[in-house]
Design an enzyme around this catalytic site. Sequence first.
Site, PDB file in Angstrom:
ATOM      1  N   LYS A   1     -10.325  12.787   8.347  1.00 23.17           N
ATOM      2  CA  LYS A   1     -10.123  12.196   9.669  1.00 23.17           C
ATOM      3  C   LYS A   1      -9.913  13.380  10.522  1.00 23.17           C
ATOM      4  O   LYS A   1      -9.581  14.530  10.248  1.00 23.17           O
ATOM      5  CB  LYS A   1      -8.332  11.605   9.578  1.00 23.17           C
ATOM      6  CG  LYS A   1      -8.021  10.217   8.928  1.00 23.17           C
ATOM      7  CD  LYS A   1      -6.712   9.855   8.807  1.00 23.17           C
ATOM      8  CE  LYS A   1      -6.707   8.711   8.099  1.00 23.17           C
ATOM      9  NZ  LYS A   1      -7.421   7.323   8.768  1.00 23.17           N
TER      10      LYS A   1
ATOM     11  N   ASP B   1      -2.619  10.093   3.741  1.00 22.62           N
ATOM     12  CA  ASP B   1      -4.035   9.726   3.998  1.00 22.62           C
ATOM     13  C   ASP B   1      -4.881  10.836   4.838  1.00 22.62           C
ATOM     14  O   ASP B   1      -4.784  10.497   5.953  1.00 22.62           O
ATOM     15  CB  ASP B   1      -4.195   8.297   4.313  1.00 22.62           C
ATOM     16  CG  ASP B   1      -5.857   7.840   4.727  1.00 22.62           C
ATOM     17  OD1 ASP B   1      -6.447   8.588   4.311  1.00 22.62           O
ATOM     18  OD2 ASP B   1      -5.964   6.795   5.213  1.00 22.62           O
TER      19      ASP B   1
ATOM     20  N   ASP C   1     -12.330   7.063   3.534  1.00 22.04           N
ATOM     21  CA  ASP C   1     -11.284   6.686   4.193  1.00 22.04           C
ATOM     22  C   ASP C   1     -10.805   5.426   4.345  1.00 22.04           C
ATOM     23  O   ASP C   1      -9.800   5.078   4.780  1.00 22.04           O
ATOM     24  CB  ASP C   1     -11.395   7.319   5.969  1.00 22.04           C
ATOM     25  CG  ASP C   1     -10.210   7.442   6.702  1.00 22.04           C
ATOM     26  OD1 ASP C   1      -9.034   7.280   6.048  1.00 22.04           O
ATOM     27  OD2 ASP C   1     -10.053   7.659   7.836  1.00 22.04           O
TER      28      ASP C   1
ATOM     29  N   ARG D   1      -7.531  -0.143   0.512  1.00 24.97           N
ATOM     30  CA  ARG D   1      -8.250  -1.512  -0.161  1.00 24.97           C
ATOM     31  C   ARG D   1      -8.689  -1.224  -1.540  1.00 24.97           C
ATOM     32  O   ARG D   1      -8.581  -1.903  -2.289  1.00 24.97           O
ATOM     33  CB  ARG D   1      -9.593  -1.863   0.540  1.00 24.97           C
ATOM     34  CG  ARG D   1     -10.463  -1.128   0.891  1.00 24.97           C
ATOM     35  CD  ARG D   1     -11.738  -1.376   1.833  1.00 24.97           C
ATOM     36  NE  ARG D   1     -11.058  -1.144   3.275  1.00 24.97           N
ATOM     37  CZ  ARG D   1     -11.846  -1.383   4.402  1.00 24.97           C
ATOM     38  NH1 ARG D   1     -12.881  -2.224   4.280  1.00 24.97           N
ATOM     39  NH2 ARG D   1     -11.179  -0.992   5.659  1.00 24.97           N
TER      40      ARG D   1
ATOM     41  N   GLU E   1      -9.568   3.860   1.954  1.00 27.25           N
ATOM     42  CA  GLU E   1      -8.905   4.168   0.497  1.00 27.25           C
ATOM     43  C   GLU E   1      -7.884   2.903   0.104  1.00 27.25           C
ATOM     44  O   GLU E   1      -7.757   2.511  -1.185  1.00 27.25           O
ATOM     45  CB  GLU E   1      -8.520   5.302   0.466  1.00 27.25           C
ATOM     46  CG  GLU E   1      -7.087   5.670   0.805  1.00 27.25           C
ATOM     47  CD  GLU E   1      -6.780   5.297   2.433  1.00 27.25           C
ATOM     48  OE1 GLU E   1      -7.960   5.603   3.187  1.00 27.25           O
ATOM     49  OE2 GLU E   1      -5.533   5.168   2.731  1.00 27.25           O
TER      50      GLU E   1
ATOM     51  N   LYS F   1       0.818  -1.289  -0.070  1.00 26.95           N
ATOM     52  CA  LYS F   1       0.137  -0.079   0.044  1.00 26.95           C
ATOM     53  C   LYS F   1       0.891   1.421  -0.047  1.00 26.95           C
ATOM     54  O   LYS F   1       1.713   1.116   0.623  1.00 26.95           O
ATOM     55  CB  LYS F   1      -0.934  -0.051   1.194  1.00 26.95           C
ATOM     56  CG  LYS F   1      -1.806   1.248   1.544  1.00 26.95           C
ATOM     57  CD  LYS F   1      -2.840   1.330   2.582  1.00 26.95           C
ATOM     58  CE  LYS F   1      -3.417   2.683   2.909  1.00 26.95           C
ATOM     59  NZ  LYS F   1      -4.339   2.773   4.165  1.00 26.95           N
TER      60      LYS F   1
HETATM   61  N1  BES Z   1      -4.455   4.316   6.797  1.00 24.60           N
HETATM   62  C1  BES Z   1      -5.936   4.021   7.505  1.00 24.60           C
HETATM   63  C2  BES Z   1      -5.323   2.988   8.747  1.00 24.60           C
HETATM   64  C3  BES Z   1      -4.559   3.346   9.736  1.00 24.60           C
HETATM   65  C4  BES Z   1      -5.342   3.752  10.983  1.00 24.60           C
HETATM   66  C5  BES Z   1      -3.149   3.020   9.851  1.00 24.60           C
HETATM   67  C6  BES Z   1      -4.431   4.067  12.213  1.00 24.60           C
HETATM   68  C7  BES Z   1      -2.640   3.112  10.823  1.00 24.60           C
HETATM   69  C8  BES Z   1      -3.085   3.671  12.056  1.00 24.60           C
HETATM   70  C9  BES Z   1      -6.661   3.452   6.676  1.00 24.60           C
HETATM   71  O1  BES Z   1      -6.735   4.084   5.431  1.00 24.60           O
HETATM   72  C10 BES Z   1      -7.920   4.018   7.392  1.00 24.60           C
HETATM   73  O2  BES Z   1      -8.287   5.057   7.552  1.00 24.60           O
HETATM   74  N2  BES Z   1      -8.935   2.879   7.668  1.00 24.60           N
HETATM   75  C11 BES Z   1     -10.199   3.126   8.337  1.00 24.60           C
HETATM   76  C12 BES Z   1     -11.134   2.230   7.674  1.00 24.60           C
HETATM   77  C13 BES Z   1     -12.637   2.468   8.213  1.00 24.60           C
HETATM   78  C14 BES Z   1     -12.967   3.709   7.595  1.00 24.60           C
HETATM   79  C15 BES Z   1     -13.382   1.532   7.696  1.00 24.60           C
HETATM   80  C16 BES Z   1      -9.875   2.897   9.873  1.00 24.60           C
HETATM   81  O3  BES Z   1      -9.108   2.023  10.321  1.00 24.60           O
HETATM   82  O4  BES Z   1     -10.522   3.631  10.630  1.00 24.60           O
HETATM   83 ZN    ZN Z   2      -4.798   4.663   4.481  1.00 27.21          ZN
HETATM   84 MN    MN Z   3      -7.939   5.688   5.288  1.00 28.72          MN
END
Ligand code: BES
Ligand code: ZN
Ligand code: MN
Length: 505
Positions: free
Chosen positions: A277, A270, A349, A353, A351, A265
Amino acid sequence: MQFRCLPDALSTALGQWSGDTLAVGLFASSEERPEHPLRSELLAAFGGDLQQRLEQRRFKAKPGECLTLERLGASPRSLILVGLGEPAGFDLDDLRAAAASVAQAAAAAAAEDLAVAMPCEGFESAAAGRAIAEAVRLSLYSDQRFKSEPEPRPLPAVVSLIGLPASCAQALEAVSGTCAGVELARQLVAAPPNVVTPQHLADTAAAIARDHGLELRVLERDACEALGMGAYLGVAQGSDLAPKFIHLIYHPAGGAQRRVVLVGKGLTFDSGGYNLKTAGSQIEMMKYDMGGSAAVLGAARAIGELKPEAVEVHVIVAACENMISGGAVHPGDILTASNGTTIEINNTDAEGRLTLADALVYACKLEPDAVVDLATLTGACVIALGAEMAGLWSCSDGLSRALQAAGAASGEALWPMPLRRSYKAGLKSPVADLKNTGPRPGGAITAALFLQDFVTRDLPWAHLDIAGTVWSDKGRSLDPAGATGFGVRTLVNWVCSGAPVALQA
Ligand code: BES
Ligand code: ZN
Ligand code: MN
């Protein structure tokens, strides 16, 4: 930093070795146990005086306890003693932690020529040698690229491993290539998002290709459009920075018997997109959302240097940023991935995947024997496993076990997690084939299930969620605080052992 074997026992080795700093690992002593030979040899070499000093300084040899004795006008001038605790259960991870403590003490003592004696009798000697060497080098890594006045940090130039047979020389030679890969990954992850852009990742891949003879293809936006990568391009469309789809190939000399694809990835930032966020969601840390790409590029660099035989390795990164603008994806948009799957974006968010979906479709078209992806994919995985273990999802028990073994051999823990089919229901969309986000419970699992939809059925595939392990707030064992470079050593071990998808009994 050079590593070499000094095959003799401590008592003999000291006679031949002329360096300035000696470090010795000591188990806690006990009335019930005979004294460990390292302790008796040490005491024999330095006289009864030493025993007294240890008592004066109340050195109990607890795990991590470190004592440096400076010896005026003597050789070696610094003696470092590191506690190892009880011998029962002493494992390679303990050995790494002890070696990392030694390295810190040696650096503090300004050691130039360091010799290390550790009890390695319980381990395969090449594995022990590698564990010590990797721990010394990686724990001394420091990153001052963004300081206007970097502080010079002299490191030992030569590290001799006492008691290690000469047959370990080859294993020690591989340490430098592997660690250079880990350090590259750490640098990429730690650099800010205004430096490590998709273009910068492509430039890094180009430098690896140039320096180590790999083949490189970079697909620009139009080429990705032609391949129908609507999921990946949908994420990229909110950013002013152009996406770069990076494909690096290592061709082994003498032909390949296996082909593997490593997918990382590569979100260089992000923001969350319109599902922005918020404070507390670590938005300011989202430079590390390219940790998967850093791991596969670091592995590519190491593999390019180590040149394993018979395995063709493809490294793929669908690099982009997740940003907000008039052109960004709306929550509710429907995107079409390159395998024709339509995806309702119920959360911008989620993204990673989406970018991985198109990367995995592309990876499977290469008809590999195995695909492994690494991604800082979900906060849910951090909640489930914390910062010391990555989640491992795989449709292949053999590949899963092979990766766990490769991880264990390098001190990177992978914890198997379920691809529970019934949870797929959480990704049902009323309007499209899938939505990109399921319910919060089991969020790391639905993310993995989402990815699985883009992998050819029955193709050995594994997904590592490294959201927790990519960064260490306080530092631990051989990881200084900050970017860990997690995943590089596992991938390099796995590929260099022939990239098995089943373990030999
Ligand atoms: N990059 C984040 C995941 C992440 C969160 C990595 C904290 C490291 C620390 C990913 O893109 C994300 O935002 N995932 C969301 C998914 C949700 C919207 C289903 C998450 O984990 O909150
Ligand atoms: Zn991310
Ligand atoms: Mn994200």
